[in-house]
Design an enzyme around this catalytic site. Structure first.
Site: not given
Ligand code: NAP
Length: 246
Positions: A11, A141, A154, A187
């Protein structure tokens, strides 16, 4: 290929994954930038690293497909002969109150956030055990620690990531392979950009630092856990959340 450390970040075409790649990339590492749909973001990141003299290449897989997850590791190991650092970062949300959540929305989140990390860890562990060195870092998370209304799928997947981290850490500790989790709070990425102003304000009230975190805040601890400096830390979950989990 060279004796550089081989890194896979899932991702990584956008968001936190992109920041993790930037933090981990170095002249002594070769980084695989995984994406599912963000091909442009992943390519642009590989080009950015190339300009800095850092080696990387993109790799595509839809992680809702277990076979695609397994094949991705096989492809990397075929090409590079090793895999030293795995960062399970890809994740998605399909939020809904439990009474309205469909089986499809439940399964979709479990597939990508829980089953895919399991498969990637299992395949990576086989390689790392033989080499007697490795780093696995899973992005969980705060929701996996505390639960959250509207996120039963989730929360379950992120709690599972923590439980899998502890279990695999116990299995691999004797081989100098460490397995840790990072639990971000709120984030600034696409994942949180979709939230309404009302929900954002509600979240801000739950953060002692009263501000959102940045992808780089998460990437910094991943960088540390991947380093030699962290070689006596395993099975842990480190919160990066401005104090949400106090
Ligand atoms: P994001 O901007 O929504 O990006 C999600 C990522 O996951 C993208 O790179 C996407 O790839 C990939 N993904 C989604 N569905 C997929 C699939 N079917 N197969 C392969 N890849 C897939 O999320 P983020 O905020 O950067 O989050 C990254 C991680 O941190 C996640 O595990 C999320 O749960 C965790 N997290 C985020 C937060 C927050 O506040 N943002 C808080 C706690 C935990 P593509 O774009 O290439 O499709």
């Amino acid at each position: 290929m060279s004796k550089k450390q081989v890194v896979l970040v899932t991702g990584a075409g956008r968001g936190i994954g992109k920041a993790i790649v930037r933090a981990l990339a170095s002249p002594t590492r070769f980084v695989y930038i995984h994406y599912s749909t963000s091909a442009d973001g992943a390519s642009a990141l590989a080009e950015e690293l190339a300009r800095e003299g850092k080696e990387a290449r993109t790799v595509q897989a839809d992680l809702s497909d277990p076979a695609a997850a397994k094949n991705m590791i096989a492809e990397i190991v075929d090409e590079s002969g090793q895999l030293d650092i795995l960062v399970n970062n890809a994740g998605l949300t399909r939020d809904q109150l439990t009474v309205r959540m469909t089986d499809e929305d439940y399964d979709a989140v479990i597939q990508v956030n829980q089953t895919a990390p399991f498969i990637l860890m299992r395949e990576a562990a086989k390689i790392m055990m033989r080499k007697r060195w490795g780093r696995i870092i899973n992005i969980s998370s705060v929701v996996g620690l505390k639960g959250n209304a509207g996120q039963i799928n989730y929360a379950a997947s992120k709690a599972a990531v923590i439980a899998m981290t502890k279990s695999l850490a116990r299995e691999l500790a004797g081989r100098s392979v460490t397995v840790n989790s990072v639990a971000p709070g709120f984030i600034e990425t696409d994942m949180t950009a979709v939230l309404s102003e009302k929900v954002r304000t509600q979240y801000l009230d739950t953060i002692p630092m009263h501000r959102l975190g940045k992808p780089e805040d998460v990437a910094a601890i991943v960088d540390f856990l991947a380093s030699e400096k962290a070689n006596y830390i395993t099975g842990q979950t480190i919160s990066v959340d401005g104090g949400m989990n106090l």
